[in-house]
Design a protein around this motif. Structure first.
Motif, PDB file in Angstrom:
ATOM      1  N   ARG A 157      17.883  52.737 -19.188  1.00 25.48           N
ATOM      2  CA  ARG A 157      17.733  54.023 -18.529  1.00 25.48           C
ATOM      3  C   ARG A 157      17.840  55.084 -19.616  1.00 25.48           C
ATOM      4  O   ARG A 157      18.786  55.071 -20.390  1.00 25.48           O
ATOM      5  N   GLN A 158      16.867  56.011 -19.628  1.00 21.84           N
ATOM      6  CA  GLN A 158      16.908  57.052 -20.641  1.00 21.84           C
ATOM      7  C   GLN A 158      17.765  58.187 -20.096  1.00 21.84           C
ATOM      8  O   GLN A 158      17.324  59.297 -19.916  1.00 21.84           O
ATOM      9  N   ARG A 159      19.006  57.859 -19.793  1.00 22.38           N
ATOM     10  CA  ARG A 159      19.895  58.840 -19.174  1.00 22.38           C
ATOM     11  C   ARG A 159      21.264  58.804 -19.814  1.00 22.38           C
ATOM     12  O   ARG A 159      21.628  57.867 -20.506  1.00 22.38           O
ATOM     13  N   TYR A 160      22.022  59.852 -19.511  1.00 25.35           N
ATOM     14  CA  TYR A 160      23.349  59.973 -20.085  1.00 25.35           C
ATOM     15  C   TYR A 160      24.405  59.178 -19.307  1.00 25.35           C
ATOM     16  O   TYR A 160      25.142  58.380 -19.881  1.00 25.35           O
ATOM     17  N   TRP A 161      24.479  59.363 -17.994  1.00 32.00           N
ATOM     18  CA  TRP A 161      25.634  58.884 -17.234  1.00 32.00           C
ATOM     19  C   TRP A 161      25.523  57.396 -16.869  1.00 32.00           C
ATOM     20  O   TRP A 161      25.213  57.043 -15.730  1.00 32.00           O
ATOM     21  N   GLY A 162      25.711  56.559 -17.891  1.00 33.40           N
ATOM     22  CA  GLY A 162      25.641  55.118 -17.694  1.00 33.40           C
ATOM     23  C   GLY A 162      26.351  54.434 -18.846  1.00 33.40           C
ATOM     24  O   GLY A 162      26.744  55.084 -19.827  1.00 33.40           O
ATOM     25  N   ALA A 163      26.500  53.122 -18.745  1.00 35.21           N
ATOM     26  CA  ALA A 163      27.188  52.390 -19.813  1.00 35.21           C
ATOM     27  C   ALA A 163      26.248  52.241 -21.009  1.00 35.21           C
ATOM     28  O   ALA A 163      25.124  51.754 -20.866  1.00 35.21           O
ATOM     29  N   PRO A 164      26.685  52.653 -22.213  1.00 31.72           N
ATOM     30  CA  PRO A 164      25.808  52.545 -23.387  1.00 31.72           C
ATOM     31  C   PRO A 164      25.441  51.088 -23.685  1.00 31.72           C
ATOM     32  O   PRO A 164      26.267  50.186 -23.509  1.00 31.72           O
ATOM     33  N   ILE A 165      24.213  50.899 -24.101  1.00 29.47           N
ATOM     34  CA  ILE A 165      23.773  49.568 -24.505  1.00 29.47           C
ATOM     35  C   ILE A 165      24.268  49.350 -25.939  1.00 29.47           C
ATOM     36  O   ILE A 165      23.981  50.167 -26.817  1.00 29.47           O
ATOM     37  N   PRO A 166      25.047  48.303 -26.182  1.00 28.19           N
ATOM     38  CA  PRO A 166      25.730  48.152 -27.480  1.00 28.19           C
ATOM     39  C   PRO A 166      24.805  47.627 -28.583  1.00 28.19           C
ATOM     40  O   PRO A 166      24.943  46.491 -29.035  1.00 28.19           O
ATOM     41  N   VAL A 167      23.883  48.479 -28.983  1.00 25.83           N
ATOM     42  CA  VAL A 167      22.899  48.071 -29.984  1.00 25.83           C
ATOM     43  C   VAL A 167      22.708  49.218 -30.966  1.00 25.83           C
ATOM     44  O   VAL A 167      22.835  50.383 -30.590  1.00 25.83           O
ATOM     45  N   ILE A 168      22.425  48.863 -32.221  1.00 26.72           N
ATOM     46  CA  ILE A 168      22.136  49.878 -33.236  1.00 26.72           C
ATOM     47  C   ILE A 168      20.741  49.607 -33.792  1.00 26.72           C
ATOM     48  O   ILE A 168      20.404  48.453 -34.096  1.00 26.72           O
ATOM     49  N   ASN A 169      19.940  50.660 -33.859  1.00 30.39           N
ATOM     50  CA  ASN A 169      18.579  50.504 -34.356  1.00 30.39           C
ATOM     51  C   ASN A 169      18.520  50.888 -35.835  1.00 30.39           C
ATOM     52  O   ASN A 169      18.827  52.013 -36.206  1.00 30.39           O
ATOM     53  N   CYS A 170      18.123  49.899 -36.640  1.00 36.25           N
ATOM     54  CA  CYS A 170      18.074  50.098 -38.078  1.00 36.25           C
ATOM     55  C   CYS A 170      16.623  49.998 -38.531  1.00 36.25           C
ATOM     56  O   CYS A 170      15.883  49.142 -38.052  1.00 36.25           O
ATOM     57  N   ASP A 171      16.212  50.900 -39.427  1.00 38.89           N
ATOM     58  CA  ASP A 171      14.827  50.889 -39.898  1.00 38.89           C
ATOM     59  C   ASP A 171      14.505  49.579 -40.597  1.00 38.89           C
ATOM     60  O   ASP A 171      13.379  49.091 -40.557  1.00 38.89           O
ATOM     61  N   GLU A 172      15.512  49.019 -41.229  1.00 38.45           N
ATOM     62  CA  GLU A 172      15.298  47.779 -41.992  1.00 38.45           C
ATOM     63  C   GLU A 172      15.424  46.547 -41.112  1.00 38.45           C
ATOM     64  O   GLU A 172      14.592  45.655 -41.140  1.00 38.45           O
ATOM     65  N   CYS A 178      32.894  53.708 -14.387  1.00 35.67           N
ATOM     66  CA  CYS A 178      32.534  54.586 -15.506  1.00 35.67           C
ATOM     67  C   CYS A 178      33.637  54.644 -16.560  1.00 35.67           C
ATOM     68  O   CYS A 178      33.505  55.354 -17.561  1.00 35.67           O
ATOM     69  N   GLU A 179      34.724  53.910 -16.346  1.00 37.05           N
ATOM     70  CA  GLU A 179      35.803  53.871 -17.333  1.00 37.05           C
ATOM     71  C   GLU A 179      35.470  52.853 -18.427  1.00 37.05           C
ATOM     72  O   GLU A 179      35.033  51.743 -18.119  1.00 37.05           O
ATOM     73  N   PRO A 180      35.737  53.221 -19.688  1.00 37.49           N
ATOM     74  CA  PRO A 180      35.466  52.251 -20.779  1.00 37.49           C
ATOM     75  C   PRO A 180      36.183  50.918 -20.565  1.00 37.49           C
ATOM     76  O   PRO A 180      35.657  49.872 -20.919  1.00 37.49           O
ATOM     77  N   LYS A 181      37.369  50.942 -19.954  1.00 37.47           N
ATOM     78  CA  LYS A 181      38.074  49.676 -19.775  1.00 37.47           C
ATOM     79  C   LYS A 181      37.343  48.763 -18.798  1.00 37.47           C
ATOM     80  O   LYS A 181      37.636  47.574 -18.723  1.00 37.47           O
ATOM     81  N   TYR A 182      36.432  49.315 -18.008  1.00 41.45           N
ATOM     82  CA  TYR A 182      35.583  48.474 -17.164  1.00 41.45           C
ATOM     83  C   TYR A 182      34.309  48.075 -17.912  1.00 41.45           C
ATOM     84  O   TYR A 182      34.019  46.903 -18.098  1.00 41.45           O
ATOM     85  N   TYR A 183      33.557  49.079 -18.379  1.00 41.41           N
ATOM     86  CA  TYR A 183      32.214  48.747 -18.885  1.00 41.41           C
ATOM     87  C   TYR A 183      32.247  48.063 -20.240  1.00 41.41           C
ATOM     88  O   TYR A 183      31.248  47.481 -20.660  1.00 41.41           O
ATOM     89  N   ARG A 184      33.416  48.100 -20.948  1.00 41.33           N
ATOM     90  CA  ARG A 184      33.465  47.410 -22.239  1.00 41.33           C
ATOM     91  C   ARG A 184      33.131  45.923 -22.075  1.00 41.33           C
ATOM     92  O   ARG A 184      32.538  45.309 -22.955  1.00 41.33           O
ATOM     93  N   TRP A 185      33.519  45.364 -20.913  1.00 45.85           N
ATOM     94  CA  TRP A 185      33.278  43.919 -20.732  1.00 45.85           C
ATOM     95  C   TRP A 185      31.822  43.628 -20.468  1.00 45.85           C
ATOM     96  O   TRP A 185      31.313  42.589 -20.849  1.00 45.85           O
ATOM     97  N   GLU A 186      31.142  44.531 -19.802  1.00 49.14           N
ATOM     98  CA  GLU A 186      29.720  44.253 -19.593  1.00 49.14           C
ATOM     99  C   GLU A 186      28.935  44.494 -20.873  1.00 49.14           C
ATOM    100  O   GLU A 186      27.874  43.909 -21.070  1.00 49.14           O
ATOM    101  N   GLN A 187      29.491  45.306 -21.768  1.00 48.80           N
ATOM    102  CA  GLN A 187      28.871  45.416 -23.100  1.00 48.80           C
ATOM    103  C   GLN A 187      29.046  44.086 -23.845  1.00 48.80           C
ATOM    104  O   GLN A 187      28.145  43.630 -24.548  1.00 48.80           O
ATOM    105  N   LEU A 188      30.199  43.470 -23.630  1.00 49.86           N
ATOM    106  CA  LEU A 188      30.413  42.147 -24.234  1.00 49.86           C
ATOM    107  C   LEU A 188      29.420  41.126 -23.663  1.00 49.86           C
ATOM    108  O   LEU A 188      28.811  40.355 -24.402  1.00 49.86           O
ATOM    109  N   PHE A 189      29.270  41.161 -22.337  1.00 45.55           N
ATOM    110  CA  PHE A 189      28.306  40.244 -21.709  1.00 45.55           C
ATOM    111  C   PHE A 189      26.915  40.481 -22.284  1.00 45.55           C
ATOM    112  O   PHE A 189      26.156  39.544 -22.509  1.00 45.55           O
ATOM    113  N   PHE A 190      26.594  41.748 -22.523  1.00 42.30           N
ATOM    114  CA  PHE A 190      25.288  42.088 -23.092  1.00 42.30           C
ATOM    115  C   PHE A 190      25.119  41.395 -24.446  1.00 42.30           C
ATOM    116  O   PHE A 190      24.063  40.810 -24.724  1.00 42.30           O
ATOM    117  N   LEU A 191      26.155  41.451 -25.275  1.00 41.38           N
ATOM    118  CA  LEU A 191      26.060  40.833 -26.602  1.00 41.38           C
ATOM    119  C   LEU A 191      25.807  39.332 -26.486  1.00 41.38           C
ATOM    120  O   LEU A 191      24.984  38.759 -27.199  1.00 41.38           O
TER     121      LEU A 191
END
Length: 861
Positions: free
Chosen positions: A428-443, A128-141
Motif C-alpha cells: 500500500r502506498q500509504r502512511y498508516w500501515g505496518a512498514p514492509i521490512p525491506v531496504i532498496n539498494c541500488d547495488e 498499530c502498536e510496534p509490539k504487535y506489528y513487529r512480529w508480522e514484520q518477522l513473518f514477512f522476513l
RNA sequence: GCCUGGGUGGCGGAAAUGGUAGACGCAAGGGACUUAAAAUCCCUCGAAGUUUGACUUCGUGCGGGUUCGAUUCCCGCCCCAGGUACCA
C-alpha cells in the motif's frame, strides 16, 4: 415496598463489580475444556455502530452461555487499528492518524464496557502498536526467505493530480473522489504474498470445515476457482517465441480462428515495437488502461481490439491466425492470451463480427443445425463435434480429455490445472500501515532488514502535503539508511502492508498478548487455546479476510509456529445491519440526527431517501447505540438486537420494537417483585415428585419445556430470537397462573423455580438485570458463574396432543388424543368426526395417510 | 457481468428432517383501572365472501412441475442484499 427497574444504576454497579473482581479474566487450565470465542475485532472508526453491537452481543451471549456450561472461555477484544480512514481524517482535519485512532479507541472501549460484554480486557491488543506489528514484520522476513513474499509489477488506480494510489472505493465513476480527476491504471512494483502456493490446500480443506456455513465454503471454492484445462502452444508465423494460452475448452480448438492478447500484456507492445503500428497500438493500450477493470469484462461492454500485424498458427488445423490486442482479455488470468473461437464464445463472436474475422462451426447443435454464415450469436451449449478432424461425430464434452491427450502427443499442449485465485498484493502506498521490512539498494536490489533490526517503526513526525503522495517518502530519517548487505547508502521501502495482514493472525496473538520473545506467540498458550472454537463476524468478510486468515494459519504452521491446519472450527456469519440512506442535494449523505422533519438541518433542503444499505460511515446511515443505552440501558439494547431477527439474517433497522424489549424486561422485573416476599424463604421445587395441583403441574411442564427449547435454540443454531420468545411465553404463563396462598409451599416452590428459570435462562442475554434479580431473590453467588439449568424430558412431555384431520389435503377438523394413542384409534376417531364426514359425503375413500403425532389425511374420490 | 444468499400479515419475524402458515413481539383498534394522563391489565387483529355458522374460498415474490400434502423439493423468471482481490 416494590423497587422500580432502573437499568442505569444496575448496569453500572454490575459492570464495576465484574471489572473489580476480574470475573472474565482467564488463563490456561488443563482440567477444564477450553472454549475460544472470538468476534471479528473492529476498525476504530469513531464510535461503535449497530453492526458492532449486534455482532458482539451475539458473541457475548454465546461466551456467557458456554461459561455457564462449564467451559474455560477465552473471549478477547482488540483493535484493527491501521487503515485508510485514519489517513483521510489526517488529510481532512489535520489530525495525526495515531491521535485520531487512539481517541477513537478510547471512546469505543468505554462504549463496549457500557454494553456489559464479558471480555478479558487484560488481553486487549491494538495492531498499530510496534509490539504487535513487529512480529508480522518477522513473518514477512521468513516469507521472503521462502519465496512466499516477492516483488513484481502490478497495476493500481492512480490519480495523477493527487499523485496517489486510490482504493477502488475512492474511484467514483472513473474519477478521483477527492479532486475529480480522471483515474488511470498505473504499473508499480508491488509486494505480493504467494497465497497461490496454498491454493490446493485451501480448496481441499473447504470440505473439512463442517462448522462453516455452506455458502461461505461455496464462495471460497469459487473464488479459488480450480479448473481443469489445457495449455495450448500456438507457434508464431515468424518462428519467434510461441504463444501459450490456457483454455478449459480445448474441444473447440478446431474452431480457433484468431488470437487475443490482453492489451496490457507485455507481448502486445513487443509485437509492434519498431513497426508503423507502434504508436497506434500504444494509444489503444493507454485507452484500455484507463477503463475500469470491472466494466471492461462485463458482457455488455463494447468489445474493442487492434490488429498487431502478426500471425500465429492453429496447432491442429494449421490455419494462419491474426493476433489482436483486446480490451476484454485479462492480463493476470491464465497466460493473458486467449484463443478465440467466435462460433462458441459470445465475446469472441462479437469481436469477430466487428473486425470481420472468420467463423468455423465445430460443435453442431443437434436440434437446429448451425450455419457460420447466418448465426447471430455464439452457440455455447453441448453438441456434436464437426470440422474437428479425427474427433468428428463425438459429443464435445466426452472428447475434452482425448483432445487434451492428442495435443500432448503432438507436443502442442499439456493438461493443466488453473486457479482463478491470484497472489495477494499487500503493498500500500500509504502512511498508516505496518512498514514492509525491506531496504532498496541500488547495488543489491531489495534487501530484507536484519531480524535484529526489527521492528521497523513507523515514524510519527510526518506531514501530509497538499501535493499528495505518501508522507513516508518525505521522512528523510526513515528513508535514508544503509544497505544491510553492502553497507552503502540505500532507501528504505516506503510501502506499508495491507491491513488484512494484521487481521490474519490477531487471533493467535490474543492467546499470549504480552509475549515479547520471538516469534511473538507462546507456543504452549497458543497450543492450548487455538483453534478458535467459534468465530463470529459479518458475512461481508466471507472471502477475503477468512481466506487470508486461513492462508496465514497454514503458513505459520509450516514455519513451526502453530500446530493447527485451520484457525476457525465453527463460523457464524451474521447478516448486516442495514438502514435507508438519507441525502441532502447540497450536503451529500446525512447522519440520522442531521435530518430534521425530512429536511437537512444545515440548509433546510428537502432530503432524498435512498436505498437500504449496510450501515456504514461513508453512507452515514448509522444509528448511534449510545442513545439507545442512554434511554433504555444496555440490557434493552442487547435484547432488541437478538430478538429482532436470527443472527445470520440481515437486520433492517427500525426504531420501533426497542420499546417492546424494554417493556418485556419490566415485565420480568415486576413479576419477581410481585412474588419476592412470598418466595424469599421458599426453596425452589426439588423435582422429586409430581405436584398435586394441576396448575402447578402445568407450570412445571412449561418451565421444563422452556429450558429444553432455549437450550436447543442456543446450542444448535444461535437462534436467540426464538429462545427469547420461549422465555416470553413462560413469563406470560406466570402472569396467568392464579396466585397461590402464602402457606401453599408446594405451589410457591414451583413459582420460585419458574422465576429462577426465567432469570437464569435470560442471564447470558441480559446479564445486568438478571444478576440484580438473582441477588434480590437471595440466589447464591454470581449468575455469571452459575450452571446452566437442565431439564427433564419426562416432565417436559405433553400427554395430550392435537391431531389435524385433512380431507384432500385441507384441514377439516382437529381431535385431541393421548400422545401415545395407536394409529387405529386415531384413524377411527378421524373418520367419526362430524365435519370430516360432511366433507366425505358421497365420496369413496381411496387412501388414508397417518402421520404419527401430527395428522391424518383422507384422500377420497 | 460473475459468484453467494434472501423474498412469509401494516412491520420484525415463527414454522429441524415436505405434514395445522403467521409462535413471540411491534404497530393499530376496542375495553378495564384513573378526576385525567402515563404505566399496567384484558380482548380483536392475513385477505375476500356471506346463509353471520365453530362456514367457504384465496393466501408464503411471479409462472410452471413433483406429491395424498409444498413457505420447505425441482425448472424458468423478477426484485433485493453481500462479495468482486487497495473500505474493513
Amino acid at each position: 415496598m416494590k423497587v422500580k427497574y432502573n437499568p442505569h444504576i444496575i448496569e453500572t454497579r454490575w459492570q464495576d463489580f465484574w471489572e473489580e473482581k476480574k470475573t472474565f479474566k482467564v488463563s490456561e487450565d488443563d482440567d477444564r475444556k477450553k472454549y475460544y470465542l472470538l468476534e471479528m475485532f473492529p476498525y476504530p472508526s469513531g464510535k461503535i455502530h449497530m453492526g458492532h453491537v449486534r455482532n458482539y452481543t451475539i458473541g457475548d451471549v454465546a461466551a456467557r452461555y458456554k461459561k455457564m456450561r462449564g467451559f474455560n472461555v477465552l473471549h478477547p477484544m482488540g483493535w484493527d487499528s491501521f487503515g485508510l480512514p485514519a489517513e483521510n481524517a489526517a488529510i481532512e482535519h489535520g489530525i495525526h492518524p495515531s491521535v485520531w485512532t487512539n481517541q477513537n479507541i478510547e471512546v469505543m472501549r468505554s462504549q463496549l464496557k457500557r454494553m456489559g460484554f464479558s471480555y478479558d480486557w487484560d488481553r486487549e491488543i491494538s495492531t498499530c502498536e510496534p509490539k504487535y506489528y513487529r512480529w508480522e514484520q518477522l513473518f514477512f522476513l521468513w516469507m521472503y526467505e521462502k519465496g512466499l513474499a516477492y516483488k513484481k509489477g502490478g497495476s493500481v488506480n492512480w490519480c495523477p493530480k493527487c499523485k496517489t494510489v486510490l482504493a477502488n472505493e475512492q474511484v467514483e465513476g472513473g474519477l478521483c473522489w477527492r479532486c475529480g480527476s480522471e483515474v488511470t491504471e498505473k504499473q508499480l512494483d508491488q509486494w505480493f504474498f504467494r497465497i497461490t502456493a496454498y491454493a490446493e490446500e485451501l480448496l481441499e480443506y473447504c470440505d473439512k470445515l463442517p462448522g462453516w456455513p455452506e455458502k461461505v465454503l461455496t464462495m471460497q471454492k469459487n473464488w479459488i476457482g480450480k479448473s481443469y484445462g489445457c495449455e495450448i502452444i500456438f507457434p508464431m508465423e515468424d518462428g519467434s517465441e510461441p504463444i501459450k494460452v490456457f483454455t478449459t475448452r480445448q474441444d473447440t480448438i478446431y474452431g480457433a480462428t484468431f488470437m487475443l492478447v490482453a492489451a496490457e500484456h507485455p507481448l502486445t507492445m513487443k509485437l509492434v515495437q519498431g513497426t508503423p503500428r507502434e504508436e497506434e497500438v500504444r494509444a489503444f493500450v493507454e485507452k484500455v488502461k484507463k477503463q475500469d477493470k470491472l466494466i471492461r469484462t462485463s458482457d455488455y461492454y463494447e468489445k474493442e481490439g487492434i490488429f498487431l500485424g502478426a500471425y500465429c498458427h492453429n496447432p491442429v488445423t494449421g490455419w494462419k491466425m491474426p493476433i489482436y490486442a483486446a480490451n476484454f482479455v485479462l492480463a493476470d488470468y491464465g497466460t493473458g492470451c486467449v484463443m478465440a473461437v467466435p462460433t462458441h464464445d459470445q465475446r469472441d463472436f462479437e469481436f469477430a463480427k466487428k473486425y470481420d474475422l472468420p467463423l468455423v462451426v465445430v460443435i453442431q447443435n443437434p436440434d437446429d443445425a448451425l450455419d457460420a454464415e447466418t448465426m447471430t450469436e455464439a452457440y455455447v451449449d453441448e453438441g456434436i463435434l464437426v470440422n474437428s478432424g479425427p474427433f468428428d461425430g463425438r459429443p464435445n464434452l466426452q472428447a475434452l480429455e482425448d483432445i487434451a491427450e492428442y495435443l500432448e502427443s503432438i507436443g502442442r499442449g499439456k493438461k493443466t490445472v488453473q486457479y482463478r485465485l491470484r497472489d495477494w498484493g499487500i503493498s500500500r502506498q500509504r502512511y498508516w500501515g505496518a512498514p514492509i521490512p525491506v531496504i532498496n539498494c541500488d547495488e543489491c536490489g531489495a534487501v530484507p532488514v536484519h531480524e535484529s533490526d526489527l521492528p521497523v517503526v513507523l515514524p510519527m513526525d510526518i506531514e501530509f502535503s497538499s501535493e499528495g503522495g505518501s508522507p513516508l517518502e518525505r521522512v528523510a530519517s526513515f528513508v535514508n539508511c544503509e544497505c544491510p548487505s553492502c553497507g552503502r547508502p540505500a532507501k528504505r521501502e516506503t510501502d506499508t502492508m495491507d491491513t488484512f495482514v494484521e487481521s490474519s493472525w490477531y487471533f493467535d496473538r490474543f492467546c499470549s498478548p504480552d509475549y515479547n520473545e520471538k516469534p511473538g506467540l507462546d507456543r504452549k498458550k497458543v497450543g492450548y487455546w487455538m483453534p478458535v472454537d467459534q468465530y463470529i463476524g459479518g458475512i461481508e468478510h466471507a472471502i477475503l479476510h477468512l481466506l487470508y486468515a486461513r492462508f496465514f494459519t497454514k503458513m505459520l504452521r509450516d514455519f513451526g509456529v502453530l500446530g493447527i491446519d485451520e484457525p476457525f472450527t465453527n463460523l457464524l456469519t451474521q447478516g448486516m445491519v442495514c438502514k435507508e440512506t438519507t441525502r441532502c442535494p447540497r450536503h451529500g449523505y446525512l447522519y440520522p440526527d442531521e435530518v430534521k422533519e425530512g429536511a437537512c438541518s444545515r440548509c433546510g433542503e428537502k432530503i432524498v431517501i435512498g436505498k437500504t444499505e449496510k450501515m456504514s460511515k461513508s453512507l452515514k446511515n448509522v444509528v448511534d447505540p449510545s442513545h439507545l443505552i442512554d434511554e433504555y440501558g444496555a440490557d434493552t439494547a442487547r435484547l432488541f438486537c437478538l430478538f429482532a431477527s436470527p443472527p445470520e439474517k440481515d437486520l433492517e433497522w427500525s426504531d420501533q420494537g426497542v420499546e417492546g424489549s424494554f417493556r418485556f424486561l419490566n415485565r420480568v422485573w415486576r413479576i419477581v417483585q410481585e412474588y419476592l416476599e412470598d418466595i424469599r424463604e421458599v426453596s425452589p421445587f426439588d423435582e422429586e415428585r409430581e405436584p398435586k395441583d394441576p396448575a402447578s403441574r402445568e407450570l412445571r411442564k412449561k418451565y421444563h419445556q422452556t429450558v429444553k427449547k432455549v437450550t436447543r435454540d442456543i446450542e444448535d443454531r444461535f437462534h436467540f430470537n426464538t429462545a427469547i420468545s420461549a422465555v416470553m411465553e413462560l413469563v406470560n404463563r406466570l402472569y396467568q397462573v392464579p396466585r397461590p396462598e402464602r402457606d401453599d409451599l408446594e405451589a410457591l416452590s414451583i413459582i420460585r423455580k419458574a422465576i429462577e428459570t426465567i432469570v437464569i435462562l435470560l442471564n447470558p442475554i441480559v446479564p445486568h438485570i438478571t444478576e440484580e434479580l438473582w441477588r434480590m431473590m437471595g440466589g447464591e453467588g454470581l449468575l455469571a458463574e452459575s450452571a446452566w439449568p437442565s431439564y427433564d424430558e419426562e416432565a417436559a412431555r405433553e400427554e395430550e396432543i392435537t391431531i389435524v384431520i385433512q380431507v384432500q389435503g385441507k384441514v377439516r377438523g382437529k381431535i385431541q388424543a393421548a400422545a401415545d394413542e395407536s394409529e387405529e384409534v386415531i384413524r377411527e376417531k378421524a373418520l367419526a368426526d362430524e365435519k370430516v364426514r360432511k366433507h366425505l359425503e358421497g365420496k369413496e375413500i381411496i387412501k388414508v395417510i397417518c402421520v404419527p403425532g401430527r395428522l391424518v389425511n383422507i384422500v377420497a374420490k
